[in-house]
Design a protein around this motif. Structure first.
Motif, PDB file in Angstrom:
ATOM      1  N   PRO A 110      19.482  47.640  69.756  1.00  0.00           N
ATOM      2  CA  PRO A 110      19.843  48.450  69.650  1.00  0.00           C
ATOM      3  C   PRO A 110      19.532  49.511  70.727  1.00  0.00           C
ATOM      4  O   PRO A 110      20.085  49.799  71.254  1.00  0.00           O
ATOM      5  N   GLU A 111      17.792  49.533  70.531  1.00  0.00           N
ATOM      6  CA  GLU A 111      17.843  49.453  71.525  1.00  0.00           C
ATOM      7  C   GLU A 111      18.163  49.486  73.546  1.00  0.00           C
ATOM      8  O   GLU A 111      18.570  50.176  74.776  1.00  0.00           O
ATOM      9  N   LEU A 112      17.989  48.085  73.452  1.00  0.00           N
ATOM     10  CA  LEU A 112      18.225  47.501  74.973  1.00  0.00           C
ATOM     11  C   LEU A 112      20.339  47.633  75.303  1.00  0.00           C
ATOM     12  O   LEU A 112      19.876  47.872  76.214  1.00  0.00           O
ATOM     13  N   VAL A 113      21.134  48.278  74.232  1.00  0.00           N
ATOM     14  CA  VAL A 113      21.836  48.110  74.188  1.00  0.00           C
ATOM     15  C   VAL A 113      21.772  49.703  74.583  1.00  0.00           C
ATOM     16  O   VAL A 113      23.427  50.252  75.217  1.00  0.00           O
ATOM     17  N   ALA A 114      21.113  50.560  73.653  1.00  0.00           N
ATOM     18  CA  ALA A 114      21.385  52.000  74.214  1.00  0.00           C
ATOM     19  C   ALA A 114      20.771  52.332  75.436  1.00  0.00           C
ATOM     20  O   ALA A 114      21.740  53.131  76.429  1.00  0.00           O
ATOM     21  N   ILE A 115      20.100  51.546  75.854  1.00  0.00           N
ATOM     22  CA  ILE A 115      19.577  51.696  77.547  1.00  0.00           C
ATOM     23  C   ILE A 115      21.294  51.016  78.686  1.00  0.00           C
ATOM     24  O   ILE A 115      21.192  51.683  79.442  1.00  0.00           O
ATOM     25  N   PHE A 116      21.723  50.521  78.291  1.00  0.00           N
ATOM     26  CA  PHE A 116      22.581  48.738  78.688  1.00  0.00           C
ATOM     27  C   PHE A 116      23.987  50.354  79.246  1.00  0.00           C
ATOM     28  O   PHE A 116      24.693  50.657  80.184  1.00  0.00           O
ATOM     29  N   ARG A 117      23.814  50.791  77.695  1.00  0.00           N
ATOM     30  CA  ARG A 117      25.541  51.984  77.428  1.00  0.00           C
ATOM     31  C   ARG A 117      25.227  53.513  77.972  1.00  0.00           C
ATOM     32  O   ARG A 117      25.946  53.321  79.068  1.00  0.00           O
ATOM     33  N   LYS A 118      23.650  53.631  78.266  1.00  0.00           N
ATOM     34  CA  LYS A 118      23.636  55.455  79.119  1.00  0.00           C
ATOM     35  C   LYS A 118      23.661  54.500  80.458  1.00  0.00           C
ATOM     36  O   LYS A 118      24.094  55.328  80.716  1.00  0.00           O
ATOM     37  N   ALA A 119      23.348  53.360  81.023  1.00  0.00           N
ATOM     38  CA  ALA A 119      23.450  52.981  82.389  1.00  0.00           C
ATOM     39  C   ALA A 119      25.023  52.748  83.015  1.00  0.00           C
ATOM     40  O   ALA A 119      25.006  53.213  84.038  1.00  0.00           O
ATOM     41  N   SER A 120      25.654  52.281  82.133  1.00  0.00           N
ATOM     42  CA  SER A 120      26.985  51.930  82.283  1.00  0.00           C
ATOM     43  C   SER A 120      27.654  54.038  82.687  1.00  0.00           C
ATOM     44  O   SER A 120      28.289  53.599  83.582  1.00  0.00           O
ATOM     45  N   ARG A 121      27.948  54.022  81.502  1.00  0.00           N
ATOM     46  CA  ARG A 121      28.257  55.518  81.556  1.00  0.00           C
ATOM     47  C   ARG A 121      27.364  56.209  82.848  1.00  0.00           C
ATOM     48  O   ARG A 121      28.349  57.144  83.681  1.00  0.00           O
ATOM     49  N   LEU A 122      26.595  56.096  83.548  1.00  0.00           N
ATOM     50  CA  LEU A 122      25.829  57.092  84.605  1.00  0.00           C
ATOM     51  C   LEU A 122      26.592  56.512  85.504  1.00  0.00           C
ATOM     52  O   LEU A 122      26.524  56.991  86.882  1.00  0.00           O
ATOM     53  N   GLU A 123      27.201  54.558  85.737  1.00  0.00           N
ATOM     54  CA  GLU A 123      27.319  54.641  86.971  1.00  0.00           C
ATOM     55  C   GLU A 123      29.249  55.293  87.303  1.00  0.00           C
ATOM     56  O   GLU A 123      28.809  55.788  88.412  1.00  0.00           O
ATOM     57  N   ALA A 124      29.602  55.272  85.920  1.00  0.00           N
ATOM     58  CA  ALA A 124      30.894  56.373  86.076  1.00  0.00           C
ATOM     59  C   ALA A 124      31.226  57.456  86.097  1.00  0.00           C
ATOM     60  O   ALA A 124      31.530  57.510  87.149  1.00  0.00           O
ATOM     61  N   ASP A 125      29.817  57.981  86.076  1.00  0.00           N
ATOM     62  CA  ASP A 125      29.709  59.315  87.047  1.00  0.00           C
ATOM     63  C   ASP A 125      29.532  59.695  87.946  1.00  0.00           C
ATOM     64  O   ASP A 125      29.865  60.396  88.888  1.00  0.00           O
ATOM     65  N   PHE A 126      28.877  58.547  88.940  1.00  0.00           N
ATOM     66  CA  PHE A 126      28.407  58.285  90.097  1.00  0.00           C
ATOM     67  C   PHE A 126      29.827  58.391  90.834  1.00  0.00           C
ATOM     68  O   PHE A 126      30.041  58.968  91.428  1.00  0.00           O
ATOM     69  N   TRP A 127      30.497  57.353  90.396  1.00  0.00           N
ATOM     70  CA  TRP A 127      31.631  57.564  90.741  1.00  0.00           C
ATOM     71  C   TRP A 127      32.991  58.339  90.592  1.00  0.00           C
ATOM     72  O   TRP A 127      33.709  59.444  91.694  1.00  0.00           O
TER      73      TRP A 127
END
Length: 220
Positions: free
Chosen positions: A196-213
Motif C-alpha cells: 500500500p505504501e508503494l502504491v501511494a508513492i506511485f499514484r502521487k508520482a503519476s498525478r504529479l506527471e499529469a500536473d506537469f503536463w
C-alpha cells in the motif's frame, strides 16, 4: 504480474490521466500550441536536472554492485535526454543559457522535490517506485504516438523529433532496463504489508506527471 504492472493496475485512474493527458494527445496530432511546448521544453530540462540528482541518489542507496550499475544506466539515460532537450530547444529559438537561467515553476518543484524527498527518507525501492512513472510513462507514450514507427509520422509534424526520441530504440531499451530493475527490487524488498505504501508513492508520482503536463497547457 510484475510489480510495475500491479502498481499501474492499482493506480489506473492516475496513470491514465497522465499517459492520456490532453497535452499528450496534442503532441500526437500536432495540435498542441507552440507556447505550451516551449514552456514544457524549458521546464522539463530543469526537471531532468533534479531527476539526474535522484538517479545519482539511487546509486548511493544501492547495496550491491549490480544496483549501482543499474543506477548508472538510469543516470546516463537522463543525461542523454538532457542533450536532446537542448538541441530541440535550439530549434525552437531557445538557447542553453536561456533555458538554464529560467526559474522552476510550481509543478516542476512539486514533482522533483517529492521524488528527492522519497529518495532521502526511504530506501532504493521507494525511490525507484517514485522515479518509474517518468521513465515507463514516457516509453508508453512514445509507443502510443508512433504505433507504426516514426517514419509513418509526416515530416512536417511539429513534434516529430520529440516523438522519435521517446519511441526510439534507445529510450525504449532504457525503459526495459528500468522495468526489469524495479521488478528485481520488488522481489528482494517488497512485501504485502509494504505494497500500500508503494502504491501511494506511485499514484502521487503519476498525478504529479499529469500536473506537469497541465502546467505546460496553462502556459499557452
Amino acid at each position: 504480474m510484475s510489480l510495475f504492472e500491479r502498481l499501474k493496475a492499482s493506480a489506473a485512474d492516475d496513470w491514465n490521466a497522465y499517459v492520456d493527458h490532453a497535452f499528450v494527445r496534442g503532441l500526437g496530432d500536432g495540435s498542441l500550441p507552440g507556447a505550451a511546448f516551449r514552456n514544457y521544453l524549458v521546464q522539463d530540462y530543469l526537471f531532468l536536472i533534479q531527476f539526474a540528482r535522484a538517479h545519482a541518489l539511487a546509486a548511493y542507496k544501492s547495496r550491491t554492485l549490480a544496483d549501482m550499475q543499474a543506477a548508472r544506466g538510469g543516470l546516463g539515460a537522463i543525461l542523454d535526454e538532457m542533450g536532446l532537450h537542448l538541441r530541440v530547444c535550439e530549434r525552437w529559438g531557445l538557447s542553453a543559457g536561456e533555458v538554464e537561467a529560467t526559474e522552476e515553476q510550481q509543478a516542476t518543484v512539486a514533482y522533483t522535490r517529492f521524488v528527492l524527498d522519497i529518495g532521502m527518507s526511504g530506501d532504493l525501492l521507494d525511490l525507484q517506485v517514485a522515479l518509474i512513472p517518468c521513465t515507463l510513462g514516457y516509453a508508453e507514450i512514445g509507443r502510443r504516438l508512433a504505433p507504426d514507427g516514426v517514419d509513418a509520422i509526416p515530416a512536417g509534424h511539429p513534434y516529430r523529433d520529440w516523438i522519435a526520441e521517446y519511441s526510439g530504440e534507445a529510450f525504449q531499451q532504457a525503459g526495459v532496463a528500468a522495468h526489469a530493475w524495479l521488478d528485481d527490487l520488488g522481489r528482494r524488498y517488497a512485501s504485502d504489508n509494504r505494497y500500500p505504501e508503494l502504491v501511494a508513492i506511485f499514484r502521487k508520482a503519476s498525478r504529479l506527471e499529469a500536473d506537469f503536463w497541465e502546467q505546460g497547457l496553462e502556459a499557452a
